[in-house]
Design a protein around this motif. Structure first.
Motif, short mmCIF file in Angstrom:
data_model
loop_
_atom_site.label_atom_id
_atom_site.label_comp_id
_atom_site.label_asym_id
_atom_site.label_seq_id
_atom_site.Cartn_x
_atom_site.Cartn_y
_atom_site.Cartn_z
N VAL A 32 18.67 -17.03 -28.67
CA VAL A 32 17.03 -17.94 -29.67
C VAL A 32 16.70 -15.52 -29.63
N PRO A 33 17.10 -15.15 -31.03
CA PRO A 33 16.81 -13.64 -30.83
C PRO A 33 15.24 -13.00 -30.61
N GLY A 34 15.15 -12.13 -29.46
CA GLY A 34 14.13 -12.53 -29.26
C GLY A 34 13.42 -13.04 -27.57
N LEU A 35 14.24 -13.63 -27.56
CA LEU A 35 14.07 -13.61 -26.16
C LEU A 35 15.26 -14.05 -25.01
N SER A 36 14.85 -13.29 -24.08
CA SER A 36 16.06 -13.14 -23.06
C SER A 36 15.59 -13.70 -21.90
N PRO A 37 17.04 -13.09 -20.65
CA PRO A 37 16.42 -13.63 -19.31
C PRO A 37 15.49 -13.39 -19.08
N GLU A 38 15.01 -11.78 -19.11
CA GLU A 38 13.62 -11.15 -18.76
C GLU A 38 11.94 -11.53 -19.09
N THR A 39 12.48 -12.80 -20.35
CA THR A 39 11.37 -13.34 -20.78
C THR A 39 10.72 -14.12 -19.67
N THR A 40 9.30 -14.20 -19.24
CA THR A 40 8.38 -15.21 -17.99
C THR A 40 7.99 -15.95 -18.59
N VAL A 41 7.83 -17.30 -18.48
CA VAL A 41 7.44 -18.59 -18.78
C VAL A 41 6.13 -18.93 -18.11
N THR A 42 5.20 -19.02 -18.76
CA THR A 42 4.04 -18.98 -17.91
C THR A 42 3.38 -20.63 -18.44
N VAL A 43 3.65 -22.20 -17.74
CA VAL A 43 2.86 -23.16 -18.40
C VAL A 43 1.40 -23.37 -17.57
N VAL A 44 0.09 -23.74 -18.80
CA VAL A 44 -0.66 -24.34 -17.89
C VAL A 44 -0.76 -26.33 -18.37
N GLY A 45 -0.71 -26.55 -17.64
CA GLY A 45 -0.27 -27.86 -17.60
C GLY A 45 -1.60 -28.57 -17.79
N ASN A 46 -1.33 -29.66 -18.49
CA ASN A 46 -2.84 -30.63 -18.43
C ASN A 46 -3.08 -31.13 -17.23
#
Ligand code: FO1
Length: 332
Positions: free
Chosen positions: A29-43
């Protein structure tokens, strides 16, 4: 894009997050790279106490799915599960018999409950559980405080003519077959966002709302004190994925009952308008709907939402990657 924050319930997150993780690792996906971190706020508002144990269905569904330990057919609980404890409890006639905890799943609830009773907050417990499952994202409970979703249903045997049941009882035992008269988030007003939740929204480059139930999954996260303000203030674009399929007939009973209850039209546009545009009192910059719902785009545009129709449902990983591409493009 350095940081993505996802607000999510269980199954919506379970569909989105593996594809997001794959897109980051593969660079597809252009714009996303392995360095991008993801935080999930879960219900955590559909959490419950069962047989003395704290069960967090949404957090566990995401943790097991990302950790390759989920039962793929059910979409919840552990793979290769056995049900000895459930059968023994049934033999004692213990309730709730309608909510099944598998033997492997039980270990998670035992560890969680033991840690909570030792004084650790849910956020620390979740971090500890994730050390085993290595989900590849930072999974944050929306709050460390107890919040429970209750659904008010008619009950002719009660003096008031109604009673409140836990959302899980409404969903699992009652299969959402009776109308929901009200939805109550017990404890939500007094709850504080968990550690890192507001910061994750403030510091994100993109905030995604997973295709989760708008009333009982996304609703409680947005209802936490401070979350709407954080969404209004963040420099990130906020992009939501519609949880509703193109055809009216395919809307699950639970979703329809809950949307009826809060008087929201059961359509992709209905939910988009309910969440609303940022700057007009809502939370969204953009709303992705399924391609079958393309005819609803003008209504969304009128309400100030950048909307786009993409193949969204059912979400194969490739489709989710295309939806993510659209989300990143919409985020500018
Ligand atoms: N769903 C059911 O339909 N029946 C159950 O007995 C049941 C038990 C259960 C136990 C632990 C858990 O984490 C989830 C469980 N679910 C069950 C699913 C749950 O109701 C939610 O639909 C999913 O977890 C989505 O987040």
């Amino acid at each position: 894009m350095r940081h993505i924050t996802v607000l999510s319930g269980g199954s919506g997150g379970a569909r989105l997050l593996p594809a997001l993780r794959h897109a980051l690792a593969s660079g597809s996906v252009p714009g996303l790279s392995p360095e991008t971190t993801v935080t999930v706020v879960g219900n955590t508002a559909d959490d419950l106490w069962v047989h003395g144990l704290k069960v967090c269905p949404d957090l566990d569904t995401m943790m097991y799915t990302l950790g390759h330990g989920v039962d793929a057919d059910r979409g919840w609980g552990r793979d290769a599960e056995t049900w000895g404890a459930r059968d023994e409890l049934a033999a004692y006639g213990v309730e709730p018999s309608w909510f099944a905890l598998g033997d492997r799943d039980l270990a998670t609830h035992l560890v969680r409950t033991e840690m909570l009773e030792a004084g650790y907050p849910l956020s620390a417990v979740t971090e500890a559980l994730c050390r085993r499952w290595q989900p590849g994202v930072r999974l944050l409970p929306m709050t460390d405080d107890r919040v429970e979703t209750h659904v008010v249903v008619a009950d002719p045997d009660s003096p008031s003519g109604r009673r409140a049941v836990h959302l899980q009882e409404y969903r699992v035992r009652m299969a959402a077959q009776v109308p929901a008269e009200a939805v109550l988030f017990v404890g939500l007003d007094q709850a504080q966002p968990g550690p890192g939740v507001l910061e994750a929204i403030a510091e994100a480059d993109l905030v995604l709302l997973a295709a989760s139930d708008p009333v009982v999954s996304i609703g409680p996260v947005l209802g936490l004190p401070g979350v709407r303000e954080a969404l209004a203030a963040t420099a990130a674009r906020v992009v939501g994925l519609s949880p509703l399929p193109g055809t009216d007939a395919a809307v699950p009973d639970l979703t329809r009952r809950l949307l009826d209850c809060v008087e929201v039209e059961a359509s992709a546009a209905g939910v988009g308008l309910h969440l609303g545009a940022r700057g007009r009192g809502g939370v969204l910059d953009a709303w992705l709907v399924d391609e079958q719902d393309a005819d609803q785009l003008p209504r969304l545009a009128e309400a100030g939402l950048a909307a786009r129709a993409v193949p969204l449902l059912p979400g194969s990983p490739e489709q989710v990657a295309r939806a993510l591409t659209a989300a990143v493009e919409l985020a500018g």
